[in-house]
Design an enzyme around this catalytic site. Sequence first.
Site, mmCIF file in Angstrom:
data_model
loop_
_atom_site.group_PDB
_atom_site.id
_atom_site.type_symbol
_atom_site.label_atom_id
_atom_site.label_comp_id
_atom_site.label_asym_id
_atom_site.label_seq_id
_atom_site.Cartn_x
_atom_site.Cartn_y
_atom_site.Cartn_z
ATOM 1 N N GLU A 136 0.410 -0.918 -0.036
ATOM 2 C CA GLU A 136 -0.318 -0.236 -0.346
ATOM 3 C C GLU A 136 0.507 1.122 0.191
ATOM 4 O O GLU A 136 0.772 2.281 -0.986
ATOM 5 C CB GLU A 136 -1.176 0.186 1.236
ATOM 6 C CG GLU A 136 -1.424 1.310 1.182
ATOM 7 C CD GLU A 136 -2.692 1.576 2.425
ATOM 8 O OE1 GLU A 136 -3.420 0.333 3.332
ATOM 9 O OE2 GLU A 136 -3.512 2.281 2.167
ATOM 10 N N ARG A 152 -6.623 3.031 13.686
ATOM 11 C CA ARG A 152 -7.922 1.896 12.902
ATOM 12 C C ARG A 152 -8.560 1.518 14.025
ATOM 13 O O ARG A 152 -8.877 0.721 14.730
ATOM 14 C CB ARG A 152 -8.136 1.188 11.762
ATOM 15 C CG ARG A 152 -9.062 0.424 11.319
ATOM 16 C CD ARG A 152 -9.414 -0.302 10.436
ATOM 17 N NE ARG A 152 -9.716 0.226 9.228
ATOM 18 C CZ ARG A 152 -10.776 -0.043 8.345
ATOM 19 N NH1 ARG A 152 -11.217 -0.421 9.583
ATOM 20 N NH2 ARG A 152 -10.624 1.049 7.544
ATOM 21 N N GLU A 206 -10.316 -7.900 5.008
ATOM 22 C CA GLU A 206 -9.594 -7.879 5.840
ATOM 23 C C GLU A 206 -10.926 -8.815 7.168
ATOM 24 O O GLU A 206 -10.220 -9.143 8.062
ATOM 25 C CB GLU A 206 -9.917 -6.281 6.192
ATOM 26 C CG GLU A 206 -8.459 -6.308 5.634
ATOM 27 C CD GLU A 206 -8.491 -4.919 5.288
ATOM 28 O OE1 GLU A 206 -9.485 -3.517 5.392
ATOM 29 O OE2 GLU A 206 -7.429 -4.300 6.160
HETATM 30 N N1 LUZ Z 1 -5.220 1.492 4.367
HETATM 31 C C1 LUZ Z 1 -5.890 3.149 4.651
HETATM 32 C C2 LUZ Z 1 -6.313 1.156 4.799
HETATM 33 O O1 LUZ Z 1 -5.248 4.256 4.325
HETATM 34 N N2 LUZ Z 1 -6.689 3.538 5.519
HETATM 35 C C3 LUZ Z 1 -7.884 2.549 5.669
HETATM 36 O O2 LUZ Z 1 -8.947 3.024 6.997
HETATM 37 C C4 LUZ Z 1 -7.481 1.273 5.943
HETATM 38 N N3 LUZ Z 1 -8.253 0.266 6.477
HETATM 39 C C5 LUZ Z 1 -7.673 -0.639 6.133
HETATM 40 C C6 LUZ Z 1 -6.616 -1.607 5.911
HETATM 41 N N4 LUZ Z 1 -6.147 -0.516 4.760
HETATM 42 MO MO1 MOS Z 2 -4.499 -3.157 3.191
HETATM 43 S S1 MOS Z 2 -3.989 -3.538 5.127
HETATM 44 O O1 MOS Z 2 -3.689 -2.652 2.343
HETATM 45 O O2 MOS Z 2 -5.890 -3.471 2.812
#
Ligand code: LUZ
Ligand code: MOS
Length: 758
Positions: free
Chosen positions: A225, A303, A706
């Site tokens: 990500e 989160r 998830e």
């Molecule tokens: N990525 C993000 C995530 O940038 N914001 C989020 O709230 C998130 N939640 C789950 C997985 N990736």
């Molecule tokens: Mo995410 S933890 O790249 O949904």
Amino acid sequence: MNTDTIKHVKGESLFVDDYTLPEGTLHAAVFDSTVAHGKIKRLDIDKALDFIGVRAVLTSKDIPGENQIGNIIPDETLLAGDEVHFTGEPIAIIVAETPEIARAAKNKIEIEFEELPVITDPREAYEKGSLIAPPVTFSMGDVDSVWNGCDVVLEGKVEIGGQEHLYLETQGAIAIPVEGGGIKIISSTQSPTAVQRVAARILNFPMNKIEVDVLRLGGAFGGKEDQATAWAVMAALATHKLKKPVKLVLDRQEDLRMTGKRHPYSADYKIGLTSAGKILAYEATFYQNAGAVADLSTAVLERTLFHATNSYYIPNVKATGISCRTNLPPNTAFRGFGGPQGMFVIEAAIHKAARKLNIPAYEIQKKNLIQDGDKFYYGQQVENSNAKRCFDEAVTEFNLPEMEEEIRKFNSANHYIKKGIALMPVCFGISFTSSFLNQASALVHVYTDGSVGVSTAAIEMGQGVNQKIRTVVANTFSIDISRVKMETTNTTRIANTSPTAASSGADLNGNAAIIASKNILERLKKSAAGELKVDNPDLIEIKNEKIFYNGKITRLSWEELVWKTYFNRISLSSHAYYATPGIYFERNINQGSPFAYHVYGTAIIESKVDCLRGRYEIESVNVIHDFGESIDTKVDLGQAEGGIVQGIGWLTVEELVQNDEGKLLSNSLSTYKVPDIYSIPEKMNIRFLKNSKNKYGPFNSKAIGEPPFMYGIAAYFSIVNAMNEFKNNSGMEISAPITPEKVLLNLHQQVKTEATAH
Ligand code: LUZ
Ligand code: MOS
């Protein structure tokens, strides 16, 4: 079934490493820090430059733009300047004729450090004031006024380990020079726009000179990500300097050493209940081990705070998160994004309270499930809660009383082998918690032969998002799915992409693709009405590639209609945009309605522990999960199974080990154990909650990536419960993961070496 399955099996699916390289492609390797914290006193690249086959050695001085790759907080360099802050931090890039030469030349770089003190523990970082950002607190009610009125108040400390992503495809990218000095980047990223934006910043380019293209990833799990960006940008930097294509792919050891992981947490909790098991107050403080730079840590921590009470309504809540800066590689997004850590802590509190009250933990879980009419402590109203339905259905469908009776019989008949059982309800919020990221777009072309090409911002990483989007497009047009092709994800076709993350890929991009398809469908209907010389296009319907008017079949077929529409000069393409409606979150008060909806479910997990050897097996996983109306049941089931196994791995066998100098010791697949096919639970019963609709998901579906991960938490507590059958009060305070070694030591040693004290 996933679009790619057959191609994967035949070895036909292409990844970055399979890309046919342009002539003259060079290869890059990364020279990284061997110390976790230090000043660079001397860096001499001359001998490496002299190495035969080496074309360039690039350092921070070669960056024409800003040496800054931080996403949320600008605190991360692409290549270290005067200081290094973690072992594995990139310092220089060697570009050579082959990857072997590039790696061999790394040894010719001479470097001297002045070593500085190293912090690896988040609480130590906190005490020394080494923070990524100020602490954040979410709260509702007033915990402090409630403790005195509780029948039971317990406090505890929980240690939670990190997790290596271990995507099969390691990080990598190829950069290719294009006309006008621009660069095209083939990247293994969840976030093409992040690569584009940061490459532009590093090179001092406008973003339109960088094109990023992604075919598919060999897994990501959050590890790509934010952390796919650096490698892609390094390749782009080398291409910019040398005007040659450059490929940079990390080998497994480099990837394990240089990239961040799931965040380890250390947490304190306090829970207050009535003697009947009603939770009146819960307070938790989370010390997050962020690593050396922010990366996504503040968002991950947030989160954690959103999911600190999991599936429960608790009238008084105070959850505080502290992101602690340590000298480890920057920890990052990983399936669940801090949610799993938050949920693990409340489950630990509930299990401890259950022992104190001498009732099964599930009695407490059941009594406190969140329901419609309740409010989440961050302000969102609870709507369409399926928490109780999932929990009750799991108990009845899998016959919990009978399972317990079997376990009782087994345990009284066996002295050294004990079984345990635990339940895990899950409630996971769907939407990026940063509201602005909840947007997507799609570009749909219908070609004149009736075939369809679809581009979206979604990245296919094995999760089946392409199959889902193909399905919703085919269903919108009512044509055979074989006519619909998913194109690569490309920043020139779909701009300003949000990462494919937060379980939201199919929701956001699927909805955009439906809107684009509907736009074309409307035009096709008008065109059909004109062609058939009937007045009301609203009475035109396409069903299974046949054209109906007012319920009656007409002479037009899909292909004929498409051709006539083109011939009559009507556009067969549409670009459409989708943004999740109604979500917001105010950070000055930490209140709002950040999630489009929540996903619910309950798992019951049984395990069997060999109390002489410490070995254990996860015997059965039984889940009622709220999939909404699944777009593709095989894809969804695959995601649920994979998520659960990954969640079990996190809390059982996957143990990251660093030494005090911040060096990763579990730095290969011989020292870091992940679940393999033999450790998959013998029984995996995953059932779909019936009659669940969701107006925010395409075709009433719900996000899947998830939420199932957190069912794995039940595996940990089922092992603890089995241990307690052998020796009372063992296991409760074992730091996660609960490895077989820890089980053994805890059952047979007076002093708990790995355990955390209370
Ligand atoms: N990525 C993000 C995530 O940038 N914001 C989020 O709230 C998130 N939640 C789950 C997985 N990736
Ligand atoms: Mo995410 S933890 O790249 O949904």
